[in-house]
Design a protein around this motif. Structure first.
Motif, mmCIF file in Angstrom:
data_model
loop_
_atom_site.group_PDB
_atom_site.id
_atom_site.type_symbol
_atom_site.label_atom_id
_atom_site.label_comp_id
_atom_site.label_asym_id
_atom_site.label_seq_id
_atom_site.Cartn_x
_atom_site.Cartn_y
_atom_site.Cartn_z
ATOM 1 N N TYR A 27 30.948 43.465 41.524
ATOM 2 C CA TYR A 27 32.254 43.421 40.859
ATOM 3 C C TYR A 27 32.056 43.180 39.361
ATOM 4 O O TYR A 27 32.328 42.084 38.850
ATOM 5 C CB TYR A 27 33.129 42.314 41.462
ATOM 6 N N HIS A 82 37.909 35.992 51.772
ATOM 7 C CA HIS A 82 38.594 36.257 50.503
ATOM 8 C C HIS A 82 38.123 37.580 49.923
ATOM 9 O O HIS A 82 37.866 37.686 48.726
ATOM 10 C CB HIS A 82 38.344 35.121 49.515
ATOM 11 N N GLN A 83 37.994 38.589 50.762
ATOM 12 C CA GLN A 83 37.538 39.888 50.287
ATOM 13 C C GLN A 83 38.554 40.478 49.306
ATOM 14 O O GLN A 83 39.763 40.414 49.530
ATOM 15 C CB GLN A 83 37.353 40.853 51.462
ATOM 16 N N PRO A 84 38.080 41.050 48.191
ATOM 17 C CA PRO A 84 38.994 41.722 47.264
ATOM 18 C C PRO A 84 39.710 42.886 47.948
ATOM 19 O O PRO A 84 39.187 43.498 48.881
ATOM 20 C CB PRO A 84 38.058 42.217 46.153
ATOM 21 N N ARG A 128 40.868 46.354 41.608
ATOM 22 C CA ARG A 128 40.754 45.409 42.708
ATOM 23 C C ARG A 128 41.568 44.159 42.436
ATOM 24 O O ARG A 128 41.612 43.656 41.301
ATOM 25 C CB ARG A 128 39.286 45.036 42.948
ATOM 26 N N ALA A 129 42.187 43.646 43.481
ATOM 27 C CA ALA A 129 42.916 42.378 43.416
ATOM 28 C C ALA A 129 42.044 41.293 44.050
ATOM 29 O O ALA A 129 41.560 41.469 45.170
ATOM 30 C CB ALA A 129 44.249 42.481 44.151
ATOM 31 N N PHE A 130 41.848 40.190 43.324
ATOM 32 C CA PHE A 130 40.979 39.119 43.797
ATOM 33 C C PHE A 130 41.792 37.872 44.122
ATOM 34 O O PHE A 130 42.821 37.598 43.497
ATOM 35 C CB PHE A 130 39.931 38.759 42.732
ATOM 36 N N SER A 131 41.324 37.117 45.094
ATOM 37 C CA SER A 131 41.928 35.818 45.391
ATOM 38 C C SER A 131 41.587 34.838 44.279
ATOM 39 O O SER A 131 40.514 34.916 43.667
ATOM 40 C CB SER A 131 41.402 35.279 46.727
ATOM 41 N N VAL A 160 38.262 33.093 40.078
ATOM 42 C CA VAL A 160 38.267 34.035 41.198
ATOM 43 C C VAL A 160 37.453 33.450 42.338
ATOM 44 O O VAL A 160 36.393 32.853 42.139
ATOM 45 C CB VAL A 160 37.684 35.393 40.755
ATOM 46 N N LEU A 201 35.444 34.231 45.882
ATOM 47 C CA LEU A 201 34.799 35.274 46.671
ATOM 48 C C LEU A 201 34.102 34.664 47.872
ATOM 49 O O LEU A 201 33.611 33.528 47.807
ATOM 50 C CB LEU A 201 33.759 36.031 45.827
#
Length: 385
Positions: free
Chosen positions: A26, A42-44, A52-55, A95, A97
């Motif tokens: 990423y 917490h996969q994008p 991509r949207a991230f947690s 972020v 991951l």
């Protein structure tokens, strides 16, 4: 009498290894705080526009612990083994991951193979660090170290930091002095200038509790430790530990780089940043314990061993240490099996005090190809209420 040639020992440490592997996947996250760990997935998510949207860490709920973090997150106070909720309070916009140990192991194999092609005398210390004996290599030290760093980057796309010194103790200290992407070379003559000003906790083997005890005695730096009266150290640490403290403060370490051996046992242990209670910190301890068993399983598999005896090591806040072990019917290198057996050991020790260290060990080793490894099923609770 001729003087023995000085050794050249390198310690290579991959920079924020797990996090750096994730940034290869990423790249848009480079330069931002990233935390890896937690219990949930917490996969994008790929958006329709291809981004991509991230947690974010602020959205995490639970009592998981941080596996690792990028240097940007560390600058905000987020470090490995920290509780996720505490990390979220410090860096809510970081972020989040999930871990991907398969990828980390693959990159570990790549960087070690790249180093071995240049300097094959390697002691494997885990997934992200090695010692290298460069004593017999013809190249000049800095040129050789830079060649190794370049080879690692070419093979993996990742940076590493290298410390080169006359022994393993100093090499490990030096690999951390100029992170990330550092290259530090010191001799014994450099110890007063480069090592003595450092805090005592920078010495591998001086954990948080020992560091706090030294500070209470007015010993905050390695130089102050070197100047301390031997009787003072003996009174507070005992004869053997006092002698070790004196030796390391002067940069003395005679341990060889062990490139191959038949180990009696393989272990993993960790000293906590703060003392943890088996009941109050149950979730964090269980996750740390699972990670120790997982990494021990990886160590066994990488080195080609399985073992029949699984043991634990606990050190309480008052520095008392207890061990327990159990012998299995068949040798194993399976993480779930190790965790289950270690859990049985835990139930045989008092867990009513705070803990400062937790360790797991597998011994009675046999070659992996000779082992039959049935899984013992699901992981159970290891720290009962």
């Amino acid at each position: 009498m001729s003087q023995l040639p000085q050794r050249r020992i390198a310690h290579l440490d991959m920079d924020a290894f797990y996090a750096s592997v994730e940034l290869l996947r990423y790249p848009e996250l480079r330069g931002t705080p990233v935390v890896i760990g937690g219990r949930s997935n917490h996969q994008p998510v790929l958006r329709p526009d291809g981004t991509r949207a991230f947690s974010l860490l602020r959205d995490y709920a639970g009592r998981g612990v941080v596996t690792t973090s990028t240097y940007e997150a560390r600058a905000l106070g987020v470090f490995s083994a920290m509780g996720m909720m505490k990390a979220a309070a410090l860096a809510p916009d970081a972020v989040l991951l999930p871990t991907d140990f398969d990828s980390y192991r693959r990159y570990s194999r790549l960087f070690k193979a790249a180093v071995a092609a240049i300097a094959p005398h390697i002691e494997d210390r885990g997934i992200d660090e090695i010692y290298i004996d460069l004593s017999d290599h013809p190249d000049e030290t800095r040129v050789l170290a830079q060649r190794i760093k370049d080879a690692v980057r070419d093979a993996t796309g990742l940076s590493c930091s290298i410390g080169v010194a006359p022994n393993k103790l100093l090499a490990k200290i030096c690999s951390d002095l100029e992170k990330p992407n550092g290259l530090t070379v010191v001799s014994l003559d450099d110890v007063p200038q480069r090592i003595w000003p450092l805090p005592v906790r920078k010495v591998n083997g001086i954990g948080p509790k020992a560091s706090a005890r030294l500070i209470s005695l007015g010993i905050e730096t390695v130089g102050q430790l070197a100047a301390a009266q031997p009787t003072l150290l003996q009174d507070h640490f005992g004869l053997n530990t006092a002698q070790w403290l004196r030796d390391v403060s002067h940069g003395q370490d005679s341990r060889p780089v062990v490139t191959s051996s038949e180990p009696k046992g393989i272990s993993r242990e960790t000293t906590f940043e703060r003392d943890l209670h088996a009941r109050h910190d149950r979730t964090a301890l269980s996750e740390i314990f699972t990670r120790l068993c997982t990494r021990l399983s990886e160590d066994l598999t990488r080195k080609g061993y399985a073992g029949r005896t699984v043991g634990i090591k606990l050190r309480y806040a008052d520095f008392r240490t207890v061990t327990r072990d159990v012998t299995l019917p068949l040798p194993t290198a399976d993480a779930a099996t190790i965790r289950r057996a270690a859990g049985e050991c835990l139930r045989r020790v008092p867990l009513d005090q705070r803990l400062r260290l937790l360790g797991v060990r597998v011994s009675a080793l046999v070659p992996l190809e000779e082992a039959n490894q049935p899984s013992m099923g699901q992981q159970g609770e290891l720290f009962p209420a």
